[in-house]
Design an enzyme around this catalytic site. Sequence first.
Site, PDB file in Angstrom:
ATOM      1  N   MET A   1       1.964  65.679   2.031  1.00 13.66           N
ATOM      2  CA  MET A   1       2.952  66.449   2.803  1.00 13.66           C
ATOM      3  C   MET A   1       4.208  66.683   1.958  1.00 13.66           C
ATOM      4  O   MET A   1       5.273  66.994   2.494  1.00 13.66           O
ATOM      5  CB  MET A   1       3.291  65.726   4.107  1.00 13.66           C
ATOM      6  CG  MET A   1       2.065  65.629   5.026  1.00 13.66           C
ATOM      7  SD  MET A   1       2.456  65.555   6.756  1.00 13.66           S
ATOM      8  CE  MET A   1       3.354  64.019   6.840  1.00 13.66           C
TER       9      MET A   1
ATOM     10  N   HIS B   1       2.156  59.197  -4.611  1.00  7.29           N
ATOM     11  CA  HIS B   1       1.401  60.436  -4.820  1.00  7.29           C
ATOM     12  C   HIS B   1       0.968  60.546  -6.283  1.00  7.29           C
ATOM     13  O   HIS B   1      -0.161  60.948  -6.582  1.00  7.29           O
ATOM     14  CB  HIS B   1       2.256  61.654  -4.458  1.00  7.29           C
ATOM     15  CG  HIS B   1       2.725  61.683  -3.027  1.00  7.29           C
ATOM     16  ND1 HIS B   1       4.048  61.689  -2.681  1.00  7.29           N
ATOM     17  CD2 HIS B   1       2.034  61.705  -1.851  1.00  7.29           C
ATOM     18  CE1 HIS B   1       4.176  61.733  -1.360  1.00  7.29           C
ATOM     19  NE2 HIS B   1       2.964  61.726  -0.827  1.00  7.29           N
TER      20      HIS B   1
ATOM     21  N   GLN C   1       0.204  66.648  13.207  1.00  8.05           N
ATOM     22  CA  GLN C   1       0.170  65.190  13.164  1.00  8.05           C
ATOM     23  C   GLN C   1       1.494  64.530  13.531  1.00  8.05           C
ATOM     24  O   GLN C   1       1.640  63.320  13.404  1.00  8.05           O
ATOM     25  CB  GLN C   1      -0.329  64.689  11.810  1.00  8.05           C
ATOM     26  CG  GLN C   1       0.618  64.875  10.637  1.00  8.05           C
ATOM     27  CD  GLN C   1      -0.059  64.491   9.331  1.00  8.05           C
ATOM     28  OE1 GLN C   1      -0.945  65.175   8.845  1.00  8.05           O
ATOM     29  NE2 GLN C   1       0.348  63.355   8.758  1.00  8.05           N
TER      30      GLN C   1
ATOM     31  N   GLU D   1      -4.311  53.718   0.041  1.00  8.67           N
ATOM     32  CA  GLU D   1      -4.485  52.590   0.974  1.00  8.67           C
ATOM     33  C   GLU D   1      -3.220  52.347   1.776  1.00  8.67           C
ATOM     34  O   GLU D   1      -3.248  51.649   2.782  1.00  8.67           O
ATOM     35  CB  GLU D   1      -4.853  51.320   0.199  1.00  8.67           C
ATOM     36  CG  GLU D   1      -6.253  51.338  -0.368  1.00  8.67           C
ATOM     37  CD  GLU D   1      -6.612  50.046  -1.059  1.00  8.67           C
ATOM     38  OE1 GLU D   1      -5.755  49.143  -1.148  1.00  8.67           O
ATOM     39  OE2 GLU D   1      -7.761  49.949  -1.534  1.00  8.67           O
TER      40      GLU D   1
ATOM     41  N   ASP E   1      -1.845  54.225   3.741  1.00  6.77           N
ATOM     42  CA  ASP E   1      -2.177  54.658   5.107  1.00  6.77           C
ATOM     43  C   ASP E   1      -3.623  54.225   5.361  1.00  6.77           C
ATOM     44  O   ASP E   1      -4.544  55.044   5.344  1.00  6.77           O
ATOM     45  CB  ASP E   1      -1.998  56.167   5.224  1.00  6.77           C
ATOM     46  CG  ASP E   1      -0.566  56.580   4.916  1.00  6.77           C
ATOM     47  OD1 ASP E   1       0.289  56.438   5.799  1.00  6.77           O
ATOM     48  OD2 ASP E   1      -0.294  56.994   3.775  1.00  6.77           O
TER      49      ASP E   1
ATOM     50  N   GLN F   1      -5.754  55.748   8.118  1.00 10.27           N
ATOM     51  CA  GLN F   1      -6.086  57.142   7.775  1.00 10.27           C
ATOM     52  C   GLN F   1      -7.243  57.180   6.784  1.00 10.27           C
ATOM     53  O   GLN F   1      -8.176  57.989   6.919  1.00 10.27           O
ATOM     54  CB  GLN F   1      -4.837  57.796   7.187  1.00 10.27           C
ATOM     55  CG  GLN F   1      -5.061  59.137   6.533  1.00 10.27           C
ATOM     56  CD  GLN F   1      -3.738  59.741   6.088  1.00 10.27           C
ATOM     57  OE1 GLN F   1      -2.952  60.189   6.899  1.00 10.27           O
ATOM     58  NE2 GLN F   1      -3.476  59.755   4.792  1.00 10.27           N
TER      59      GLN F   1
ATOM     60  N   VAL G   1       1.278  51.837  -4.008  1.00  9.89           N
ATOM     61  CA  VAL G   1       2.328  51.710  -5.023  1.00  9.89           C
ATOM     62  C   VAL G   1       3.617  51.282  -4.320  1.00  9.89           C
ATOM     63  O   VAL G   1       3.954  51.817  -3.255  1.00  9.89           O
ATOM     64  CB  VAL G   1       2.542  53.045  -5.768  1.00  9.89           C
ATOM     65  CG1 VAL G   1       3.691  52.945  -6.756  1.00  9.89           C
ATOM     66  CG2 VAL G   1       1.253  53.462  -6.467  1.00  9.89           C
TER      67      VAL G   1
ATOM     68  N   SER H   1       7.250  55.671   0.076  1.00 11.20           N
ATOM     69  CA  SER H   1       6.958  56.560   1.198  1.00 11.20           C
ATOM     70  C   SER H   1       8.002  57.665   1.207  1.00 11.20           C
ATOM     71  O   SER H   1       9.181  57.422   0.893  1.00 11.20           O
ATOM     72  CB  SER H   1       7.034  55.778   2.517  1.00 11.20           C
ATOM     73  OG  SER H   1       7.101  56.673   3.618  1.00 11.20           O
TER      74      SER H   1
ATOM     75  N   ARG I   1       9.286  58.826   3.691  1.00  9.27           N
ATOM     76  CA  ARG I   1      10.258  58.474   4.742  1.00  9.27           C
ATOM     77  C   ARG I   1      11.345  57.521   4.246  1.00  9.27           C
ATOM     78  O   ARG I   1      12.385  57.398   4.893  1.00  9.27           O
ATOM     79  CB  ARG I   1       9.539  57.845   5.937  1.00  9.27           C
ATOM     80  CG  ARG I   1       8.765  58.848   6.770  1.00  9.27           C
ATOM     81  CD  ARG I   1       8.467  58.290   8.154  1.00  9.27           C
ATOM     82  NE  ARG I   1       8.124  59.373   9.065  1.00  9.27           N
ATOM     83  CZ  ARG I   1       6.919  59.913   9.172  1.00  9.27           C
ATOM     84  NH1 ARG I   1       5.930  59.451   8.438  1.00  9.27           N
ATOM     85  NH2 ARG I   1       6.706  60.901  10.021  1.00  9.27           N
TER      86      ARG I   1
HETATM   87  P1  AMP Z   1       1.771  61.771   2.656  1.00  8.26           P
HETATM   88  O1  AMP Z   1       2.419  62.807   1.791  1.00  8.26           O
HETATM   89  O2  AMP Z   1       2.685  60.688   3.116  1.00  8.26           O
HETATM   90  O3  AMP Z   1       0.942  62.379   3.759  1.00  8.26           O
HETATM   91  O4  AMP Z   1       0.726  61.014   1.714  1.00  8.26           O
HETATM   92  C1  AMP Z   1      -0.215  61.736   0.957  1.00  8.26           C
HETATM   93  C2  AMP Z   1      -1.167  60.752   0.336  1.00  8.26           C
HETATM   94  O5  AMP Z   1      -0.455  59.849  -0.509  1.00  8.26           O
HETATM   95  C3  AMP Z   1      -1.918  59.892   1.362  1.00  8.26           C
HETATM   96  O6  AMP Z   1      -3.255  59.706   0.929  1.00  8.26           O
HETATM   97  C4  AMP Z   1      -1.150  58.604   1.315  1.00  8.26           C
HETATM   98  O7  AMP Z   1      -1.906  57.478   1.706  1.00  8.26           O
HETATM   99  C5  AMP Z   1      -0.793  58.528  -0.148  1.00  8.26           C
HETATM  100  N1  AMP Z   1       0.344  57.627  -0.356  1.00  8.26           N
HETATM  101  C6  AMP Z   1       1.535  57.667   0.297  1.00  8.26           C
HETATM  102  N2  AMP Z   1       2.316  56.636  -0.110  1.00  8.26           N
HETATM  103  C7  AMP Z   1       1.592  55.933  -1.006  1.00  8.26           C
HETATM  104  C8  AMP Z   1       1.837  54.758  -1.772  1.00  8.26           C
HETATM  105  N3  AMP Z   1       2.989  54.084  -1.685  1.00  8.26           N
HETATM  106  N4  AMP Z   1       0.866  54.310  -2.599  1.00  8.26           N
HETATM  107  C9  AMP Z   1      -0.320  54.978  -2.685  1.00  8.26           C
HETATM  108  N5  AMP Z   1      -0.607  56.093  -2.007  1.00  8.26           N
HETATM  109  C10 AMP Z   1       0.329  56.573  -1.175  1.00  8.26           C
END
Ligand code: AMP
Length: 287
Positions: A30, A37, A61, A148, A150, A153, A176, A185, A187
């Site tokens: 997103m 990422h 979502q 992992e 999420d 998910q 990470v 994150s 957020r």
């Molecule tokens: P999002 O942009 O938050 O929807 O996340 C996109 C993808 O990045 C999803 O597969 C998340 O699980 C992954 N992701 C988000 N934060 C992390 C993190 N800290 N470590 C690994 N993968 C992540």
Amino acid sequence: MRVVGSAAALRRALAAVRGSGRSVGLVPTMGALHAGHRSLVERAVADGRHVLLTIFVNPLQFDRAADFEHYPRSLDADLEAAQVMGVDTVFAPGADEMFPVPPVTTVSVRGLGERWEGASRPGHLDGVATVVAKLFSLAGPCAAYFGEKDFQQLVLVRRMAADLSMPVEVVGCPTVREADGLACSSRNALLGPAERRAATVLSRALAAGRAALSLVGTQPCAAAGAMAGVVAAEPLARLDYAAAVDPATLEAPSAGAVPDEVRLLLAAWVGPVRLIDNCAAPVGNNR
Ligand code: AMP
């Protein structure tokens, strides 16, 4: 790096990629890209794929309109970061391109999609499953990389792909973290300085849960109690849920059938920001 905004342009670009004999590695996001990422992109690069990064803040979502409105958006910076990460193609569609009309065909994963995040955020995991199914349909046969971070998910997407025979290999990648343990994150950018310090409560709670479980004879529910205790001691935090679950079903294991390893799941508000985290936890020998 090529940037495309329409489904038609994406399909043309991927046809050319496949024509050249390369496989596609899909990394759905997103946006508001961070080191988490980047780790997914790096894994796809290491696997030798043509990396397709998607950036779409999926309205389906979000269970609260304000959360959708305030979600961080930074497309220009994301495109620069994606280039540095080694992304080959970015798909960054507008909302009208993805959902010209509200979809009446949606995907729900029964059970798995109803617990934890599904219970706390009604409709959230249906929205995730629906947009991921759509991205899988647009991308075609590929490997898709999910974090992992999420965990629910990841398990849900894997199950959806298997149930619906989607031509997608779902690859899970480790979480990470920042130096102080907070999971990266998008957020996190919404946290004020005091909240950012308090946010380490999630990783501290997970550590307490793991420690509780390592004691011989401890039942998984004790880990949930240990996590809740750590969150309760942080004035800026409020627990949503803490649980120790079977990593396959995401259900609490029954007393007689505790697996060797459970997954600790945690969701908490820190100030106005809701954060989630999780980790694997070996269970001390109960037998
Ligand atoms: P999002 O942009 O938050 O929807 O996340 C996109 C993808 O990045 C999803 O597969 C998340 O699980 C992954 N992701 C988000 N934060 C992390 C993190 N800290 N470590 C690994 N993968 C992540």
